[in-house]
Design a protein around this motif. Sequence first.
Motif, PDB file in Angstrom:
ATOM      1  N   ASP A 322       0.808  -1.212   0.000  1.00  0.00           N
ATOM      2  CA  ASP A 322       0.000   0.000   0.000  1.00  0.00           C
ATOM      3  C   ASP A 322       0.844   1.265   0.000  1.00  0.00           C
ATOM      4  OD1 ASP A 322      -2.349  -1.444  -0.035  1.00  0.00           O
ATOM      5  OD2 ASP A 322      -2.543  -1.485   2.153  1.00  0.00           O
ATOM      6  N   LYS A 323       2.152   1.136   0.119  1.00  0.00           N
ATOM      7  CA  LYS A 323       3.032   2.302   0.112  1.00  0.00           C
ATOM      8  C   LYS A 323       3.366   2.749  -1.307  1.00  0.00           C
ATOM      9  CE  LYS A 323       5.079   1.409   4.638  1.00  0.00           C
ATOM     10  NZ  LYS A 323       6.320   1.221   5.415  1.00  0.00           N
ATOM     11  N   SER A 324       2.947   1.972  -2.264  1.00  0.00           N
ATOM     12  CA  SER A 324       3.251   2.315  -3.656  1.00  0.00           C
ATOM     13  C   SER A 324       1.989   2.749  -4.377  1.00  0.00           C
ATOM     14  CB  SER A 324       3.865   1.118  -4.382  1.00  0.00           C
ATOM     15  OG  SER A 324       2.912   0.072  -4.508  1.00  0.00           O
ATOM     16  N   ASP A 325       2.177   3.275  -5.572  1.00  0.00           N
ATOM     17  CA  ASP A 325       1.068   3.718  -6.406  1.00  0.00           C
ATOM     18  C   ASP A 325       1.212   3.053  -7.769  1.00  0.00           C
ATOM     19  OD1 ASP A 325      -0.494   5.444  -8.325  1.00  0.00           O
ATOM     20  OD2 ASP A 325      -0.909   6.556  -6.475  1.00  0.00           O
ATOM     21  N   ILE A 326       0.125   2.542  -8.288  1.00  0.00           N
ATOM     22  CA  ILE A 326       0.154   1.834  -9.563  1.00  0.00           C
ATOM     23  C   ILE A 326       0.558   2.751 -10.710  1.00  0.00           C
ATOM     24  CG2 ILE A 326      -2.250   2.258 -10.245  1.00  0.00           C
ATOM     25  CD1 ILE A 326      -0.402  -1.125 -10.472  1.00  0.00           C
ATOM     26  N   ASN A 327       0.491   4.058 -10.502  1.00  0.00           N
ATOM     27  CA  ASN A 327       0.851   5.025 -11.540  1.00  0.00           C
ATOM     28  C   ASN A 327       2.234   5.628 -11.338  1.00  0.00           C
ATOM     29  OD1 ASN A 327      -1.514   4.965 -13.235  1.00  0.00           O
ATOM     30  ND2 ASN A 327      -2.616   5.881 -11.519  1.00  0.00           N
ATOM     31  N   ASP A 328       3.056   4.982 -10.511  1.00  0.00           N
ATOM     32  CA  ASP A 328       4.472   5.321 -10.415  1.00  0.00           C
ATOM     33  C   ASP A 328       5.224   4.406 -11.373  1.00  0.00           C
ATOM     34  OD1 ASP A 328       4.138   7.293  -8.497  1.00  0.00           O
ATOM     35  OD2 ASP A 328       4.387   5.896  -6.818  1.00  0.00           O
ATOM     36  N   PHE A 329       6.020   4.993 -12.247  1.00  0.00           N
ATOM     37  CA  PHE A 329       6.706   4.225 -13.278  1.00  0.00           C
ATOM     38  C   PHE A 329       8.221   4.355 -13.150  1.00  0.00           C
ATOM     39  CE2 PHE A 329       2.508   4.954 -15.009  1.00  0.00           C
ATOM     40  CZ  PHE A 329       2.209   3.769 -15.666  1.00  0.00           C
ATOM     41  N   THR A 330       8.914   3.411 -13.739  1.00  0.00           N
ATOM     42  CA  THR A 330      10.361   3.533 -13.897  1.00  0.00           C
ATOM     43  C   THR A 330      10.646   3.959 -15.332  1.00  0.00           C
ATOM     44  OG1 THR A 330      10.541   1.171 -14.436  1.00  0.00           O
ATOM     45  CG2 THR A 330      10.886   1.812 -12.145  1.00  0.00           C
ATOM     46  N   GLY A 331      11.782   4.611 -15.506  1.00  0.00           N
ATOM     47  CA  GLY A 331      12.145   5.078 -16.836  1.00  0.00           C
ATOM     48  C   GLY A 331      12.256   6.588 -16.881  1.00  0.00           C
TER      49      GLY A 331
END
Length: 444
Positions: A322-331
């Motif tokens: 739950d500490k992450s967001d599905i709309n955080d990306f790498t790149g």
Amino acid sequence: MSKIAKRIPGLILAAAMLLSIAACGGSAASSDNSTVSDSKAGSSEALVQKESVTLSLWHIWAADSESSKAPFEKVLADFQTANPDIKLKVDATENETYKTKIRAAVAANEAPDIFFYWSGGYMKSFVDAGKLLPLNDYLDDETRSRQLTGTLSNMTFDGKIYGLAHSMSVGTFFINKELFAQNNVKIPETYEDLTAAVKAFRGKGITPMAVGAKDTWCIDMYLDILETRQAGYDACYKALTKTGSFEEPDIIEGARKLQELIDMGAFTDGAQGVTRDESEVPFYEGKIPMYFNGSWTIGNIMRPDSKIKDKIQIIKFPKLSDKSDINDFTGGVSEIFVVNANTKFKDESVKAIKYISENFAKEVYLAGAGLPTWKVSVDESKIDPLTKELVKLTQDSKTYTLWWNTLLEGDDSQLYMNKSAELFAKRITPEQFVKDLQTMNTKK
């Protein structure tokens, strides 16, 4: 300082591309003289001597398997036609070998006039050593306005711009929907779904995920997204920029999840002896159901002779906590062209990278090898459906964390790659992994 790994609102890059596209329907150089005559028959005017220069250019798209190779070669040919007075002496070297080659050349003051490199902390040692030409005086407002907002951030240090990008790449999760359907496996929406898919495919004798771990950066692709999805953007950003710690419980857990997937048999058998190109062969043959790598992979998936171009979809990598967001990306914007500070032909070199970067932006977009960082005008009907799907998938993006091995500087980048390889080989524990990374943040 460069604004690397900065939180980027989704509408700045991904949506900005949509809007801008929718609105459009040691120098190794040498010189020689070429003679230009008046075309008028019988003219008594003297022959005019026009000076010509040769610029050396190095890049990484050496293999035919590189989706950027054909579009790049087209741009070089177009540049030569448009600029007959500037000759390009081009040298292409495979990615991993190139890194060693270019560093040695720069250190020995034998670098080419123009060369491909990576932005962020990866280029900072060259900047600090005065090896790269600052471009500010060569970029007028009109040139800057043709680039998308935020494009120059990762190559700007202390207000000086040291490179020009052509495209933005996104860490992308590729799914072979046909294999999922044939084996009655659910396409993963959660980490539990992902592990269930890994176990189901491995149970059927199918390699679940491709990775060529001999090329360490391919391990990092998986590790970067696992950490982002487990610890979240803020924790990763703070650790990477030395304002936080790698020894956070969730960063440890992200590393543990990589080893958990290894234990499940998620990855290519004997992966540490397999290169990126070798690992991709069965994926392109439709034998591997999942692959996480850069969005440039789309270019190969969508080739006319591809066996899987109608079988692949892209999805967001599942959240791990739950500490992450599905709309955080790498790149992000990482691949650039720079000019050797010691070139004898500064004006010509800058002219070349401006032309190459802007026109390459269009060609890689058309080839499905990247999202353009310039406001290009293209025929939308020529953009492949998977690239359009990527743009749609990322339009709600909240952040992009530049590839860790690119964001980190010099020795820190190498340490991360070495330790991720050790982690993948299970020669160190997740706890030792983060402890070793934390030495980057405590050294003086």
